[in-house]
Each structure stands twice: as structure tokens, then as C-alpha cells.
Design an enzyme around this catalytic site. Structure first.
Site, PDB file in Angstrom:
ATOM      1  CD  GLU A 166       1.064 -10.534  -1.520  1.00  0.00           C
ATOM      2  OE1 GLU A 166      -0.098 -10.754  -1.163  1.00  0.00           O
ATOM      3  OE2 GLU A 166       1.724  -9.568  -1.100  1.00  0.00           O
TER       4      GLU A 166
ATOM      5  CD  GLU B  55       2.085  -5.997  -4.289  1.00  0.00           C
ATOM      6  OE1 GLU B  55       1.387  -5.751  -3.283  1.00  0.00           O
ATOM      7  OE2 GLU B  55       1.836  -6.934  -5.066  1.00  0.00           O
TER       8      GLU B  55
HETATM    9  C1  GLA Z   1      -0.598  -7.703  -1.916  1.00  0.00           C
HETATM   10  C2  GLA Z   1      -0.969  -8.092  -3.311  1.00  0.00           C
HETATM   11  C3  GLA Z   1      -1.603  -6.976  -4.075  1.00  0.00           C
HETATM   12  C4  GLA Z   1      -2.537  -6.198  -3.198  1.00  0.00           C
HETATM   13  C5  GLA Z   1      -1.816  -5.679  -2.003  1.00  0.00           C
HETATM   14  C6  GLA Z   1      -2.693  -4.853  -1.101  1.00  0.00           C
HETATM   15  O1  GLA Z   1       0.711  -7.399  -1.733  1.00  0.00           O
HETATM   16  O2  GLA Z   1       0.075  -8.638  -4.045  1.00  0.00           O
HETATM   17  O3  GLA Z   1      -2.290  -7.543  -5.167  1.00  0.00           O
HETATM   18  O4  GLA Z   1      -3.577  -7.028  -2.803  1.00  0.00           O
HETATM   19  O5  GLA Z   1      -1.355  -6.779  -1.263  1.00  0.00           O
HETATM   20  O6  GLA Z   1      -1.991  -4.456   0.029  1.00  0.00           O
END
Ligand code: GLA
Ligand code: ZN
Length: 695
Positions: free
Chosen positions: A155, A316
Site C-alpha cells: 500500500e 485483500e
Molecule cells: C491494508 C493493509 C493490511 C492491513 C489491512 C487492514 O490493506 O495492506 O496490511 O493493514 O489494510 O484492513
């Protein structure tokens, strides 16, 4: 035209699994984890996202023992592996030894140590050590059986979108020298004659933040050109970090696809600037609320648009709750299934979770997971996860690699987003994504298949192109939109479009600038109002017809006063001193049988946006079969062999009966559906219809 070919991981089904961080619990638990994964048809685990401190306990020591064990266990369990490079969070020793690796925030405060996404992208030490780590991991694990993708960093920009330190200032100056060559050109681009901002040396340039051009926050800048360039620079600086690591991976592994997890419509980073460097796109889907189906669809389509329509991954999503919001409601029963199928419907070839098991401690310990702290498999949520896993097994490879056969394009443009939201003088309540989403929602409800594409995309393949709030107009975009209309297509744009050039300077001509001839209008004045204040716009189609006749749409926020220059008036303001003047226009440069250019000069309500959008789609026969059924979504994927799979998704909380649009077989249940029959959709229902080819 910029082409963005994709290289996707090989596979035989839509992948299912997610982030798995077993470093946090004892080995016995690993065994229980894998037993549970079997129950849920988990085939893919993402490993090693945040382990830098363990992998490299000090500057001269690397230790892969724990990761070896984690990877070995996954391989032994027959799981495919997405291997991350662990560079999204700094180890404490690194910040302690080289304080300049820590980012400086928008307030100008150098951070000491903590959290994650905490590195300065311009720090030579960070760049050297992150690339070195990625290289060593690749050297060690390239060729691991079942290694299907590399996941670089995490991210990017996740903190508050960047760094404003001295190293970044130096990087910014280099970037500017590269872009402008001379200070004269820089001063010209930034309109330095305003407020005595003529720079006479590169060293005088400083990052735009709360110590310099900004007040109140990121959206309030004295110089949009400076802030726009800094955002572009910051996107590129972080991209350089990604490239550093990817290059080192490629020294040891020439073929396994490399990605990083994006965040959908994430303002700080222009993902279009990154797209060419990713082998495939992936993103993390955390909708802000429970009724966000159109917004999620848009975000999926933005991600699919990064690689020319190739499938992407959901890297995710949470099976239950997020942890980071003030209020973190559960996904209601059936939502996980519905939203996961929506992702597949929009082009996802993987549906992965954060996280496979809940963290033991720290801020995400209550974040939802496939397995809770107790590791239970007899919970509602685990049962839903397992049921979805079984369905994905059933689907097999039916839609893998399949694309979306769209005739409609929606332009999505980070420059416009940035510039429109940081520009004084209009209305701070009119937001870019809200505006784009209003039009997207209308397309979505109408069941039109849409590609969401950058302004550089090839528009030749579309009948309809929507360009809402295209504030920054650069390059040959106006000419290419004109070409769409010249060949009989339809183009639609809205208020604030064509206002600024790529430096965010106003065009020295009537708004909408170079788009004026296409839309056949000029904007003479722009009025704004507080949220809640409306001006009734009467929409009347002179051609007659349309399923809903004339409507009155309460318009809000922005009211451009438009003078037609060849366009016909379709909508008219009902109030204010400009009552009776045009709010919506249609220009037919080649007469009734030619193409059409629609200009919407105000923020119509959803009914008004739908009225306009439906007319545009109707002309090209692009209104879908379920357009009049609220909250029922149709999304289609088409394989290279032409096989069409239609996903019919009921986002309503009630039973809905629709008339089946095609004959085929529901791939999830095996049930045959005949075109014209009543298809009963339970609340949150999903039908995956492999259509029969009509003879
Ligand atoms: C992000 C991160 C993860 C985690 C999630 C929690 O997408 O990449 O490591 O922190 O959020 O929602
Ligand atoms: Zn920095």
C-alpha cells in the site's frame, strides 16, 4: 495510445486465500491453520508482508530461518505462495541508525520511529537496503514450487501520501529540472508572476506543505501547479522504490509476475503512472459502508483499467470487519459472497483476504480474519468463507482471463482529481470521486458494461465516452473526444471540465476550454451553493420519448451559466437570475443522425444523472436488461473464445424476480435458465450464467 499488456500468474481457478502471518504464533497453531485452510478451499497464501526486522536483524545480518519455515510449511501444504518483500515497514534499528530513512510529514515534522509506510522514498539508505532485501529474498526463494507472484512493498503512500523532507526536496528539484529544463519554463508553468513567486535558483524550490504553500491541509495550496508537480513527483519517487525492488527480483526470477497492492480510488498516487511497471494490477477492497456496491464496482473497474482491461486481483478484503474505522460493522450474512462475486464479475482472477488468522497484538488484533483468535471453524463467518471457497472450486477456470466486453468508457484522471480538489474559487463540497461515481452509478444501474480508463486510452473501441469533471485537459484528449462524436459516438462531460491545462493554469479562452467546440457551449459564469440548496432543472427531450418522459431534477453545488454555441438545450434551470437558461445541452455537430456531445453544467441529482445517462446509452442500444430493477447488477466477462458469462447480482435486501436475459447454465448450481423465464433472486443472490451462444 499507451498499451499496458499484463502478465498474470498462471492458475486453474480464481485464487482464494490471503495474507498469512504465522510468525506471530507457535508452530502447533500452524498445523491447525492449515487444517482449517483445507476446509475452506484456500489455495493461495501471501507471506512475508511485514517481516523486515526478523529477516535483517541488523545492517550486516540476514536471517531467513523463520521465513524458510513459513514457506516450507506452505509448500508442504500444497499452497501456492505470493511472496512479499517486507519493505512496507521499517525495522527499529534502521530508523535508529539512519534517522533520515524516516519520513517527514505534511506538517514538516520528521518522524522518529513507529507505525508503517514510514520510509522516505528518496532516502538513499532506504533505497539501497529495501532493494537489497528484495534481491536477497528473490535469490533465496525464486523457483520455490508454487510461487505464483511477487508482492512488492505494501500500500504505497498509505500513511498520508508521501514525504516532505530535505531529501525529497532535492529529489523534487531534480525531477523539476528534468521536466522543465530551465527556470523560465518552471516559472511559466507555475505562473510565478503571481505573488512574486519567480524562482531564480533551483535551490529556492521547497516542497509544498504546511511550512510553505499550504494552509488548512492538502487541498489548500496557493499554487496548484507546485502541488500538482509535487504529487506527480511523489508518485514517481515511490514508483522508483517499486522499480528498485522489481529490478532486483528480476535478477533472480525473470518470469514470475510482480505486483503491489493498490487501494482503488486512492488520491495520493496516480496509479496510471505506475500501471506499465506492474505485471498485473491488484488492490485492497475495504468499502467505507454497507451499501457501496456501485462504488466498489467503480473501484474494480478503475483497477481493471490500469492494464487495458486485463484481469486483476483482489489482494485483500476482510471476511468480517475492518479495524481502522471509528465504527467497524460486520459484513452481513451473504455480503462476503455477494461482494466477492462482484469482484470476479468485474474482472478479478483472485479473491484474497486480509487476513487468514487474527493478529495476536497491536492495532489490527481485532481486524476480521478467516480464523479468529480461537481458531474456530464452526462460526458463521468461517462457514461463509468455506462456502465461498467451495463455490470458487466449482467455478474452476470458467472465467479465468476473461475480459469485459464494454462499449462505454468512463475517463478517470488523477490530474483532474488533484487539481479540481485543490483549486480555490469553486465549491469545496463538489468532489471528484462523488461526481464520477454519480455517472458511474447511473451506468451501473442501467446495466451498461463500462471500462474505466485513463485519458490516454484508445477511445476508438467505444460508442460512448463519459468524462465527468475532466478539469485538467491536456494533450490530444479534446481531439480524440471529437473523433468519437465524428464517427457517430456520444460523449458526455460535466461542469468544471476543460478548465485547466496540465500545469493547472487556466486556458485563456472560454470554458470549457478546448472542449468548447465539441460541446457547442461556452460557460460565462459559475455559481455555487451550500450543500442542501437546490435549483430545479427541468429535463425535456425535444426528440420526445424516453421511458421516463420529462423530469425535474434538483441540482446542487455548482451551476454554470451556459451560452449555447450550436448546442441545443435539454435541461433548464428553474431558479435564480439564470432561471430559464441551459443546464444541460446536447450538441449534434453532424445533425440528428450523427454523434452527440452532452454537457451537464450542474450537479443533477441521481434521477437527473440517470435520465441523461440513459438517453446517451439508449441511442447505442447499451441499456442492459435489468436497468429498471433497482440494485440488480449485471456484469459480463467474455473469454478469448467468445464464451460469455453473465453475473447477475442482487444487492437488494429483498427477493427480486427478473426476466432472464439469456439462456444458459448457472455455473454455481448447474441449473438451466431459459431466456424469458422468471429468474428469482433471493436477497444478496448471485447467478453466474454461462450463456448459450444463440444460433
Ligand atoms: C491494508 C493493509 C493490511 C492491513 C489491512 C487492514 O490493506 O495492506 O496490511 O493493514 O489494510 O484492513
Ligand atoms: Zn523524504
Amino acid at each position: 495510445m499507451i498499451r499496458m499488456p499484463a502478465r498474470l500468474p498462471a492458475g486453474s481457478k480464481v485464487r482464494y486465500g490471503g495474507d498469512y502471518n504465522p510468525e506471530q504464533w507457535p508452530r502447533e497453531v500452524w498445523e491447525a491453520d492449515y487444517a482449517a485452510f483445507d476446509l475452506a478451499s484456500i489455495d493461495t497464501v501471501t507471506l512475508n508482508v511485514f517481516s523486515w526486522a526478523t529477516l535483517q536483524p541488523d545492517e550486516d545480518t540476514y536471517d531467513f530461518a523463520l521465513l524458510d519455515a513459513v514457506v516450507e510449511r506452505a509448500v508442504a501444504g500444497g499452497r501456492d505462495v505470493v511472496l512479499a518483500t517486507s519493505t512496507g515497514a521499517l525495522p527499529p534499528w534502521l530508523a535508529h541508525r539512519h534517522p533520515e530513512v524516516e519520513r517527514t510529514d505534511f506538517q514538516g515534522r520528521r518522524h522518529v520511529y513507529g507505525q508503517r509506510h514510514n520510509a522516505c522514498p528518496s532516502s538513499p539508505v532506504y533505497r539501497r537496503l529495501s532493494a537489497e532485501l528484495a534481491g536477497r529474498i528473490a535469490e533465496r526463494y525464486a523457483g520455490t514450487p508454487g510461487l505464483v507472484a511477487w508482492h512488492v512493498g505494501n500500500e504505497y503512500g498509505g500513511f498520508d501520501g508521501g514525504c516532505w523532507c530535505e531529501l525529497c526536496a532535492a529529489g523534487f528539484r531534480d525531477w523539476l529540472r528534468e521536466r522543465y529544463g530551465t527556470l523560465d519554463r518552471l516559472n511559466d508553468a507555475w505562473n510565478g508572476a503571481f505573488w512574486s513567486h519567480t524562482f531564480t535558483g533551483w535551490a529556492q524550490v521547497v516542497p509544498p506543505n504546511m511550512l510553505s504553500e499550504h494552509w488548512r491541509g492538502p487541498d489548500h495550496t496557493a499554487f496548484q501547479g507546485i502541488t500538482l508537480d509535487y504529487r506527480r513527483f511523489m508518485s514517481d519517487a515511490m514508483l522508483a522504490n517499486f522499480r528498485d525492488e522489481k529490478a532486483r527480483i528480476r535478477e533472480h526470477d525473470t518470469s514470475t509476475p510482480v505486483t503491489t497492492n493498490f487501494m482503488g480510488m486512492f488520491r495520493p498516487i496516480d496509479y496510471h503512472r505506475w500501471a506499465a511497471d506492474l505485471d498485473f494490477a491488484s488492490w485492497d477492497n475495504y468499502p467505507p459502508g454497507q451499501r457501496e456496491h456501485a462504488r466498489m464496482a467503480l473501484a474494480h473497474d478503475v483497477m481493471r483499467g490500469l492494464k487495458d482491461g486485463a484481469p486483476f486481483w483482489v489482494m485483500e478484503q476482510t471476511p468480517t470487519i475492518t479495524a481502522s474505522r471509528d465504527v467497524n460493522p460486520l459484513k452481513r450474512p451473504g455480503m462476503l459472497r455477494l461482494w466477492s462475486w462482484q469482484a470476479v464479475a468485474h474482472g478479478a482472477d483472485a479473491v484474497l483476504y486480509f487476513q487468514m488468522r487474527q493478529s495476536k497484538g497491536a492495532c489490527e488484533k481485532y481486524h476480521g480474519a478467516v480464523l479468529d483468535h480461537a481458531g474456530r471453524t464452526d462460526t458463521r463467518s468461517f462457514r461463509e468463507v468455506a462456502a465461498l471457497g467451495a463455490e470458487l472450486d466449482t467455478l474452476g477456470d470458467a472465467v479465468l482471463g476473461a475480459r469485459t466486453p464494454a462499449r462505454v468508457a468512463l475517463l478517470f484522471d488523477w490530474d483532474s482529481w488533484w487539481a479540481a480538489e485543490m483549486t480555490d474559487g469553486f465549491n469545496r463540497h463538489a468532489r471528484y470521486v462523488d461526481t464520477v461515481l454519480a455517472y458511474y452509478r447511473a451506468l451501473w444501474q442501467a446495466g451498461a458494461q463500462v471500462d474505466v480508463v485513463p485519458v490516454t486510452a484508445d477511445l476508438d473501441r467505444y460508442d460512448v465516452v463519459l468524462a465527468p469533471m475532466l478539469h485538467v485537459l491536456s494533450g490530444d484528449v479534446a481531439a480524440r473526444l471529437e473523433a468519437v462524436v465524428a464517427r457517430g459516438g456520444s460523449v458526455l462531460s460535466s461542469y468544471w471540465s476543460g478548465r485547466a491545462d496540465e500545469d493547472a493554469n487556466a486556458y485563456l479562452m472560454d470554458a470549457p476550454g478546448p472542449l468548447g467546440p465539441l460541446f457547442g457551449v461556452r460557460v460565462e459564469e459559475t455559481d455555487s451553493a451550500e450543500p442542501g440548496v437546490t435549483n430545479p432543472v427541468t429535463l425535456k427531450d425535444g426528440d420526445g420519448g424516453g421511458p421516463d418522459g420529462d423530469v425535474v431534477s434538483p441540482a446542487s453545488l455548482v451551476f454554470e451559466v451556459v451560452v449555447p454555441q450550436g448546442a441545443e438545450v435539454v435541461g433548464t434551470y428553474g431558479a435564480e437570475f439564470y432561471a430559464g437558461t441551459p443546464a444541460v445541452t446536447r450538441h449534434r455537430p453532424d445533425g440528428r443522425d450523427g454523434g452527440e456531445a452532452w454537457y451537464v453544467a450542474t450537479a443533477l441529482d441521481d434521477v437527473g444523472v440517470a435520465w441523461v445517462t440513459r438517453r446517451v446509452l439508449d441511442r447505442h442500444g447499451l441499456v442492459g436488461p435489468y436497468a429498471d430493477v433497482d440494485d440488480v447488477e449485471l456484469a459480463v466477462r467474455e473469454g478469448a473464445d467468445g464464451a460469455r458469462t453473465a453475473f447477475v447480482l442482487n444487492h437488494a435486501a429483498v427477493v427480486v424476480d427478473v426476466v432472464a436475459h439469456a439462456s444458459g447454465t448457472d455455473l454455481l448450481t448447474g441449473r438451466r435458465v431459459v431466456a424469458g423465464e422468471t429468474l428469482r433472486l433471493e436477497p444478496a443472490d448471485v447467478v453466474v450464467l454461462r450463456e448459450e451462444t444463440p444460433r
